[in-house]
Every structure is written in C-alpha cells, then in structure tokens.
Design an enzyme around this catalytic site. Structure first.
Site, mmCIF file in Angstrom:
data_model
loop_
_atom_site.group_PDB
_atom_site.id
_atom_site.type_symbol
_atom_site.label_atom_id
_atom_site.label_comp_id
_atom_site.label_asym_id
_atom_site.label_seq_id
_atom_site.Cartn_x
_atom_site.Cartn_y
_atom_site.Cartn_z
ATOM 1 C CG ASP A 114 -9.126 -13.698 26.050
ATOM 2 O OD1 ASP A 114 -8.996 -13.580 24.810
ATOM 3 O OD2 ASP A 114 -8.378 -14.405 26.740
ATOM 4 C CD GLU A 320 -6.783 -19.300 23.463
ATOM 5 O OE1 GLU A 320 -7.870 -19.247 24.058
ATOM 6 O OE2 GLU A 320 -6.515 -18.579 22.474
#
Length: 431
Positions: A114, A320
């Site tokens: 990521d 997020e």
C-alpha cells in the site's frame, strides 16, 4: 461474493486454466487487485490501519476466503494491508505473503505494497527505514508503491542487495511476477493506451448500468408506521411535495470519498450526474409542485401542507482514517431536518452513507426508511424505487446496530440484538 468483480474486470478464465495464474482477456479488460491482504476488516474498534486480534482459525474462516477465491479466479495483483495481525505488520508477514499466498495458494501474480506501507512497518514510520525495506521485500512484496523519497529507497534497497541481505533470487521472483502480469495484459504488444476506449467512460450505457446497480443495492428498512399503511411507493401525482436534507441536491455527497479526489468533495460542479432532487423533479407528474428546502423549520413545513416529504441526509465524504468514528452519528443538520420534517408530515428518509449509522433514536418518528449507501452519480436509481417504477429487492450486507455500545456485533454473538439484522430488507413490487 465480491470476487465476482474479478472476471468482470479481467474477463472469464479460459477452461483448464492453471490455478493462481493471472489472466486478462484483452484490451478492453484491466488487471484486478485483491486488497487489503489480510484482516483489515477486523481491526480493533474498526480503526483504520489498526491491529486485528484474532486466532489463526478466525483469520482463515472470516478474512481469508475471499483471497482464496480471488486467486482461483486469476486475480493479477494482491495489495497488502496497512493493518497488523496480532501485533505483526502485514507488510512484514512472510508467513502469510510468501508462505500462504505464494507457496500454498500458488498465486503467480505480483504482491504490491500500500502507499508507503513499508515505511509504516516501524512506529513511528521510517524509524528504521533500512529494516523496513528489508522486512517488506523478504516478506514477499514484489512492487513498492508510494515512495516519496524514491532516491533514498533505491539507494538503501540496492545496498541491501549488494550485501546479499536481500538475495538476487528474491529480486528475480519479483521481476518475474511483474513481467508475467504485463505480458498477460499485452503491454509489450500494445504499450500505449487505446484512446478510443475513453468514449465509453460516462457513456449512457454505463450510466444505465450504474442506475441499475443503485436500484439493486438500496435496502428498504421500514415502510409505514404500521404494515397496513405503507408510504412507498410514493404517488407521482400530488399537489405539493417537499424534498429536504443536506444530501438531496449534492452529487459529491452521493459519491462519497475516493471519487475524483481522495477524500471526496461536496457540490454539483465536480462531475456529471443526477442528484436525488433532480431525479424527483424528472420523475413526478408535471402538475406536482416540488419544493426544496435543505433544512426547513417546522413552521415552514406546517404552513405549506405538503402531501409527503423526501428527506435525504447522511455522512459527509471521507476515506481511510478520516472516516474513523466512535459515534457513527449523522452530522447536523441532518438529524434536525428529520425531526423538523417527519414530526409534521409523512416522510421517507433516505440515508446516504458508507456504513450503518445511528438511526434508532428517531426511526419511530419516520414513515419509511431507505439505506441508499453511496449511490454515486445516478440519483434516478433512487427515485426508480421510491416511486415504484421498480421494486425494492436489496438486503443488508451487514448488521445495522441500535447503539454503538453494541459494537462489534455479528450474527451468532450472544449479545446479537440489532435494529435490523444481517440480510434484512423489505420487498416491494413495482406499480
């Protein structure tokens, strides 16, 4: 299962395909990525990038099946999660990345980090950058994403290879996997994008498909204060109706985060689409007067003698960690609008949100309740159901809680006492 998106993106696997081999069927398909490996949906209190504290049996029973199915369907790439499992950062978990995903499942695509995920192997991030690079690459990460300090990364990485701390065999494995996916995608035969395909983006055909997806995903949670007096479907021909709420005329709010920008935006000037308000106006009879007030007071509602009201409220866009919430409440003035409107006139409340939110305190006041999730640009998919052109068929993909004090709460828990249970959804017929 969500993994059905993989053949949609990549194409259907040919017969007798070898397990774990990535597959992309042509120039009109794209490589899919299964993420975030693994357990990111089970973190402590649901906090983004946090620690998933569960047994190995729970990890494999709850979180791993979708990855097993993804590999079976020829997924091209797998992205590793920021999160940890029992205290170990997933970006450094060799047993799961190499031992299970690559060796046991025979996954032959490539594993990608990521964004700056390897930096976060240490706390604070980059506290020992050399160790982080070493741990991530040896764990089995093949492609590293988001290294803002690219020169430093390359220098440290090359040094670790020269010192044989990272063996050349590990580099060969990563390169082989990346090249395999690129060959499967046809990038060496056609390295430049086919710009004629851009005409498909936002096409009417795609918008109709998106509208259908909205219709099929909406969940009807309540319809009438008693079962004998349903509010939906709403009559298209009425004298005077009210549309209210922060989300009734806001494309950005309908789309949510990760849409054009990372955290999403509010407003109607960021993309092309139809808000719920616009969809209502296009759906009702020409003789019906549609009044829009974002947050009307009770005096206004009483004075106008509306036949019924459509209240559209919900969460503001997020992505997020910016979406982490300990209360999961609808921000004001959403709740005030519900009270002001639904206390005076028959109303349907449409919730725009990326997850279940607190609605139990006022659900008895409203006549009909719809979970619309994030319907995106096609607001007419919402009105298709509200006005009965199509029937509601959607079911809850997760439990809707009464209070956040109940969380976490899953089917089978001793304290399972939801407001609306997993799989719930009222069904209506088109008129």
């Amino acid at each position: 299962m969500m993994t059905e998106i993989i053949p949609g993106l990549q194409g259907d696997l040919p017969p007798n395909s070898h397990k774990g081999i990535p597959f992309v069927s042509g120039r009109e398909k794209v490589a899919a990525c299964a993420k975030h490996f693994v357990g990111d949906g089970g973190t402590f209190k649901g906090i983004d990038e946090n620690n998933t504290v569960i047994s190995v049996n729970e990890l494999f029973d709850i979180h791993m099946p979708a990855y097993i199915d993804s590999v079976r369907k020829g997924v091209s790439t797998v992205m590793v999660s920021y999160s940890s499992w029992n205290g170990m950062k997933m970006h450094a978990n060799r047993a799961l990345i190499t031992g299970f995903l690559k060796d046991k499942l025979k996954f032959r695509g490539f594993v990608i980090s990521d964004w700056e995920g390897i930096d976060k192997i240490t706390d604070p991030p980059r506290a020992n950058y050399t160790y982080s690079i070493q741990a991530a690459i040896l764990a089995g990460i093949d492609m590293v994403m988001g290294q803002e300090r690219l020169t430093e990364f390359l220098d440290v990485f090359a040094s670790l290879v020269r010192k044989k701390i990272i063996p050349i065999s590990r580099i060969d494995d990563a390169v082989r996997r990346i090249l395999r996916v690129k060959f499967v995608m046809g990038l060496f035969d056609n390295p430049v994008a086919d710009l004629s395909l851009k005409n498909h983006l936002g096409s009417q055909e795609h918008r109709e498909l998106a509208r259908e997806a909205v219709r099929k995903s909406l969940v009807l949670l309540k319809n009438g204060k008693t079962t004998n007096h349903p509010l939906l479907p709403l009559p298209k021909k009425a004298t005077n109706i009210l549309v209210a709420g922060t989300h009734a005329d806001n494309l950005g709010y309908q789309c949510g985060g990760w849409t054009i920008t990372w955290q999403g935006l509010g407003g109607n000037d960021i993309t092309i689409g139809t808000t719920v308000l616009s969809a209502v106006k296009r759906t009702v009879d020409p003789s019906t007067r549609v009044v829009f007030q974002e947050n009307p007071d009770t005096m206004f509602v009483r004075a106008n003698h509306f036949d019924y009201a459509i209240v559209v409220v919900g969460e503001l866009p997020y992505a997020e960690m910016f979406g982490d919430s300990s209360n999961l409440t609808i921000p004001e003035p959403g709740i005030s609008t519900i009270h002001n409107v639904c206390g005076v006139v028959r109303c349907v409340v449409v919730i725009i949100s990326g997850r279940p939110v607190v609605i139990e305190p006022f659900v008895s006041k409203i006549d009909a309740l719809v979970a619309a999730w994030l319907p995106g640009t096609e607001g007419r998919g919402v009105t298709d159901l509200l006005f009965g052109d199509f029937g509601f068929t959607g079911k809850l993909a997760r439990t809707w809680f009464k209070s956040v004090d109940q969380l976490p709460m899953n089917v089978g828990d001793p304290h399972y006492d939801p407001l609306f249970s997993f799989g719930f959804g009222l069904v209506t017929k088109p008129v």
